[in-house]
Design an enzyme around this catalytic site. Structure first.
Site, PDB file in Angstrom:
ATOM      1  N   GLU A   1       0.835  -1.196   0.000  1.00 49.27           N
ATOM      2  CA  GLU A   1       0.000   0.000   0.000  1.00 49.27           C
ATOM      3  C   GLU A   1       0.876   1.255   0.000  1.00 49.27           C
ATOM      4  O   GLU A   1       1.874   1.331   0.737  1.00 49.27           O
ATOM      5  CB  GLU A   1      -0.892   0.001   1.247  1.00 49.27           C
ATOM      6  CG  GLU A   1      -1.778   1.228   1.389  1.00 49.27           C
ATOM      7  CD  GLU A   1      -2.630   1.201   2.656  1.00 49.27           C
ATOM      8  OE1 GLU A   1      -3.582   1.991   2.727  1.00 49.27           O
ATOM      9  OE2 GLU A   1      -2.349   0.382   3.566  1.00 49.27           O
TER      10      GLU A   1
ATOM     11  N   CYS B   1      -5.699  -2.625   2.272  1.00 46.26           N
ATOM     12  CA  CYS B   1      -5.672  -2.583   3.739  1.00 46.26           C
ATOM     13  C   CYS B   1      -7.053  -2.906   4.330  1.00 46.26           C
ATOM     14  O   CYS B   1      -7.610  -3.954   4.076  1.00 46.26           O
ATOM     15  CB  CYS B   1      -5.122  -1.245   4.214  1.00 46.26           C
ATOM     16  SG  CYS B   1      -4.333  -1.324   5.857  1.00 46.26           S
TER      17      CYS B   1
ATOM     18  N   LYS C   1      -8.834   3.647  -2.975  1.00 50.36           N
ATOM     19  CA  LYS C   1      -9.282   3.124  -1.686  1.00 50.36           C
ATOM     20  C   LYS C   1     -10.637   3.717  -1.321  1.00 50.36           C
ATOM     21  O   LYS C   1     -10.797   4.936  -1.220  1.00 50.36           O
ATOM     22  CB  LYS C   1      -8.249   3.439  -0.607  1.00 50.36           C
ATOM     23  CG  LYS C   1      -8.466   2.721   0.719  1.00 50.36           C
ATOM     24  CD  LYS C   1      -7.289   2.989   1.656  1.00 50.36           C
ATOM     25  CE  LYS C   1      -7.377   2.156   2.920  1.00 50.36           C
ATOM     26  NZ  LYS C   1      -6.210   2.389   3.799  1.00 50.36           N
TER      27      LYS C   1
END
Length: 291
Positions: free
Chosen positions: A42, A163, A129
């Site tokens: 990430e 994540c 994200k």
């Protein structure tokens, strides 16, 4: 068999050229050892500013924090842009599929993104994200549902969850419904619970999970931020469709490799297909909103 790798490495904060040099080294090392797919962590290109507050409290921002955010924005990339072109060139030269985390600047807003880059197609997918976690909401914008696609490639169907998106049950179901085979999970979460979650997702979705976590050291920070910048402790891993560890977790910077028997996906779905015979569509209905 499909040979894959996950990178356990950190960015060099606020220094895109040196970070890209590190990425190139990882790509060349992975390709030299026969990997066809490499997953990078990430925010690898752009950096994860762990430990920084950017001078913000509820109802107040400081001038020093605003200047630090300006520095962080200057280290973000455009997509497309010269940095993505460099990644595309590497993928083509090395015949290597890449999934890379990055920080994207669009206008004056930053997004945490993950890219799928193929040897002959370049960037074929960009996912922003969906839900920045905690203080990430201060520095990153919110992604949209239109980037939650699974991508068909010559090596398999690639899906991405960045994540803590991996903790969103309906997000997972959305990727399962698209037939994800190679579940790529770029992260900065090195906790034991994360390891458990990766095994669960692999078992639940009957897919291979490739989790690449940053290994960020104090030396990766600029000198003026080394006393306040945080560290990230890796523990990347690769998991089979039946929840078995194929590689990792390890504590040191490294590349982790595994050879995947893609037929294991179908063998696993013999008794559990959460997008098929185990989904009970007569009882439950899943309707993703992508607008």
């Amino acid at each position: 068999m499909l040979k894959v790798a996950v990178a356990q490495a950190g960015s060099i904060l606020f220094d895109i050229p040196r970070t890209l040099d590190r990425v190139e080294t990882l790509c060349r090392k992975a390709a030299a050892q026969g990997a066809q797919l490499l997953v990078l962590p990430e925010a690898m290109v752009g950096g994860y500013p762990k430990g920084l507050s950017f001078g913000a409290t509820v109802g107040n921002r400081t001038d020093e924090g605003r200047e630090l955010f300006r520095r962080y924005m200057e280290a973000a990339i455009r997509c497309p842009g010269p940095e993505t072109a460099q990644l595309e060139s590497l993928a083509h030269e090395l015949n290597l599929y890449l999934v890379s985390g990055a920080v994207e600047r669009d206008g004056n807003t930053l997004y945490c993104i993950s890219l799928v880059i193929t040897p002959n197609g370049g960037v074929v997918a960009k996912h922003r994200k969906l839900m920045p976690t905690g203080s990430e909401r201060l520095i990153w914008g919110f992604g949209g549902g239109d980037t939650m696609q699974v991508v068909q490639t010559e090596i398999g169907r690639i899906g991405m969850a960045i994540c803590w998106e991996n903790y969103m049950p309906l997000y997972r179901q959305h990727l399962y419904n698209q037939g994800v085979e190679l579940w790529c999970a770029p992260t900065v979460d090195a906790r034991e619970m994360w390891q458990t979650s990766m095994k669960h997702i692999a078992y639940e979705g009957r897919c291979f999970v490739l989790s690449a976590c940053q290994q960020l050291a104090t030396s990766d920070w600029p000198a003026d931020l080394q006393e306040i910048g945080g560290e990230i402790h890796g523990r990347s891993l690769i998991v089979s469709p039946r929840g078995e560890l194929l590689a990792g977790p390890v504590a040191e910077p490294d590349l982790l490799f595994a050879e995947l028997d893609m037929d294991e996906i179908q063998r696993g779905k013999f008794d559990l297909d959460v997008a098929g015979h185990y989904s009970r569509p007569d009882v439950f209905r899943f309707e993703p909103r992508l607008d």
